[in-house]
Design an enzyme around this catalytic site. Structure first.
Site, PDB file in Angstrom:
ATOM      1  CD  GLN A 113      -3.186   0.560   0.272  1.00 19.54           C
ATOM      2  OE1 GLN A 113      -3.656  -0.562   0.403  1.00 19.54           O
ATOM      3  NE2 GLN A 113      -3.638   1.408  -0.621  1.00 19.54           N
ATOM      4  CE  LYS A 128      -5.443  -3.631   2.689  1.00 18.17           C
ATOM      5  NZ  LYS A 128      -5.831  -2.858   1.498  1.00 18.17           N
ATOM      6  N   GLY A 167     -12.320   0.491   3.451  1.00 22.24           N
ATOM      7  CA  GLY A 167     -12.774  -0.885   3.417  1.00 22.24           C
ATOM      8  C   GLY A 167     -11.829  -1.776   2.638  1.00 22.24           C
ATOM      9  CG  ASP A 168      -8.978  -5.125   1.717  1.00 27.20           C
ATOM     10  OD1 ASP A 168      -8.604  -4.601   0.655  1.00 27.20           O
ATOM     11  OD2 ASP A 168      -8.629  -6.263   2.056  1.00 27.20           O
ATOM     12  CB  SER A 380      -9.582   6.317  -0.402  1.00 28.38           C
ATOM     13  OG  SER A 380     -10.438   5.205  -0.329  1.00 28.38           O
TER      14      SER A 380
END
Length: 446
Positions: A113, A128, A167-168, A380
């Site tokens: 990320q 994360k 979210g994920d 985002s």
């Protein structure tokens, strides 16, 4: 400075630092082979030991989540937030609720990320988080109680200028709503502490579609770079979640022929390609379905393959959108023998190292997830900007911005990854992201 000895020394060091964490070791070593030459040839990078520092999370937060289920029994789950790099902005990255969640998986995701976010050009760092809680089969009340308990612990570590989760897997707009509601109650203020919110309370247009749509915008840029086009291309997609379904939708809208979707158990093949109306139906009904692919098959047809993946089918383009390490060497070999010409990752690290070696050996264009699936975090970032200014941009403006961001990422990969007339997208993405992070680290000192 000898590059090979430096790479070997790094591999030994990272193995000793993070034993028994295969996903994290895989991610760091994959990037190391591309960026060690850049590191070795820059005196400032060497002096400040930037690459090893970039491979160490700045903070690992591990907490217990205690909550009351519908049977009035107290359950205990693990929760994590890995704040990997805040060099270029507030930590940013999703939350995942799934039994497979552990520290190694989250560290690899946070590491990836950080590089992905650097490519977007938006000032956001990498993080994360999540839990080994599985919301599948739970009542909505149980999911709400868990989210509230999880946020009760997480809230002290996040905020609009500190860390902004999203979210994920298994954390959609419903879960984000429950999480945000608890954060707002605790802190008594409304702000951009989470993204992926519903449009009714600070969310952004295109956020739900962004990762899947962005993947196809990247695909079109890659095809254009290779003097090709998407029209009538056979596209194999794995997964049946948000990314896969929206990638399928946009593919069909721009002229592609999507022949597959899958889940962890089975695969649905439609030789003539899914229609736009069929994919739209799946998106609309997914939340109420126990297995949207079975329902899609019943309502719109197709061939059901048990215990199968899409990769044995002839296709022009492969888009693995399910989970890490889903596409192994045998699957890659099958794809290449059946004439696959392009592979772009919709999931995070869905190709194993052995598969990547084979793909690179064959020389077909391959785009890693840090570049091709960056659309979600990009939007985002734009949601954070909208929250900060208390303004909402239109759907078209956000979709146009998403296309611009994906084109910019493509250009960075081309500039950093072209050699002898061929673009190595993985190498270009790794180098471009590394340079931005490393330069920020040098500028900020030890």
């Amino acid at each position: 400075m000898d590059e090979e000895s430096t790479l070997n020394e790094f591999k030994t060091w990272i193995d000793e630092r993070h034993p028994s964490q295969p996903e994290y070791l895989q991610a760091t070593k994959e990037i190391a082979k591309d960026v060690i030459p850049i590191f070795c040839n820059n005196e400032s990078y060497r002096r400040l030991n930037v690459f090893k520092r970039l491979c160490e999370p700045e903070r690992i937060i591990h907490f217990s989540v205690h909550w009351l289920n519908d049977a009035n029994e107290v359950e205990i789950h693990n929760g994590w937030r890995i704040q990997h790099s805040g060099l270029i902005g507030p930590y940013k990255g999703g939350l995942r609720f799934h039994p497979s969640v552990n520290e190694s998986v989250l560290k690899f995701l946070a590491f990836e990320q950080s590089f992905k976010n650097a490519l977007t050009g938006i000032p956001i760092g990498g993080a994360k988080g999540g839990s080994d809680f599985n919301p599948k089969g739970r009542s909505e009340t149980e999911v709400m109680r868990f989210c509230q308990a999880f946020m009760g612990e997480l809230q002290r570590h996040i905020g609009p200028h500190t860390d902004v989760p999203a979210g994920d897997i298994n954390v959609g707009s419903r879960e984000i709503g429950f999480l945000y509601g608890e954060y707002r109650k605790i802190h008594n203020r409304f702000g951009g502490s989470l993204t992926g919110k519903d449009i009714s309370f600070g969310g952004s247009h295109v956020r739900t579609e962004a990762t899947g749509f962005g993947l196809i915008y990247m695909l079109r840029a890659v095809l254009k770079q290779h003097k090709d086009e998407i029209k009538n291309k056979r596209i194999g997609i794995s997964g049946a979640g948000n990314v896969a379904l929206h990638a399928a939708l946009k593919s069909v809208q721009v002229g592609g022929q999507v022949i597959s979707l899958s889940n962890s158990r089975d695969c649905l093949i439609k030789e003539e390609g899914f229609s736009e109306s069929a994919i739209s139906w799946a998106i609309k009904n997914k939340a109420e379905s126990d297995n949207i692919l079975i329902d899609l098959c019943e309502h719109h047809g197709g061939d059901w393959h048990k215990d199968a993946t899409p990769w044995q089918q002839p296709m022009d383009i492969a888009l693995p959108c399910a989970t890490q390490n889903e596409l192994d060497k045998d699957a890659a070999a099958a794809l290449l023998s059946n004439g696959c010409k392009y592979i772009l990752e919709g999931a995070n690290m869905p190709c194993t190292n052995e598969a990547l070696d084979l793909i690179e050996e064959k020389g077909i264009p391959f785009v890693p997830g840090k570049a091709s699936n960056a659309g979600g975090v990009a939007i985002s970032g734009l949601e954070m900007s909208q929250n900060a200014t208390f303004k909402r941009a239109t759907y078209k403006k956000i979709d146009d911005a998403l296309q611009d961001i994906m084109l910019n990422i493509h250009q960075q990969c081309v500039e950093a990854g072209t050699a002898d007339g061929r673009v190595n997208y993985a190498k270009g993405a790794n180098i471009a992201a590394f340079r931005r992070l490393a330069d920020a680290m040098v500028a900020q000192g030890v």
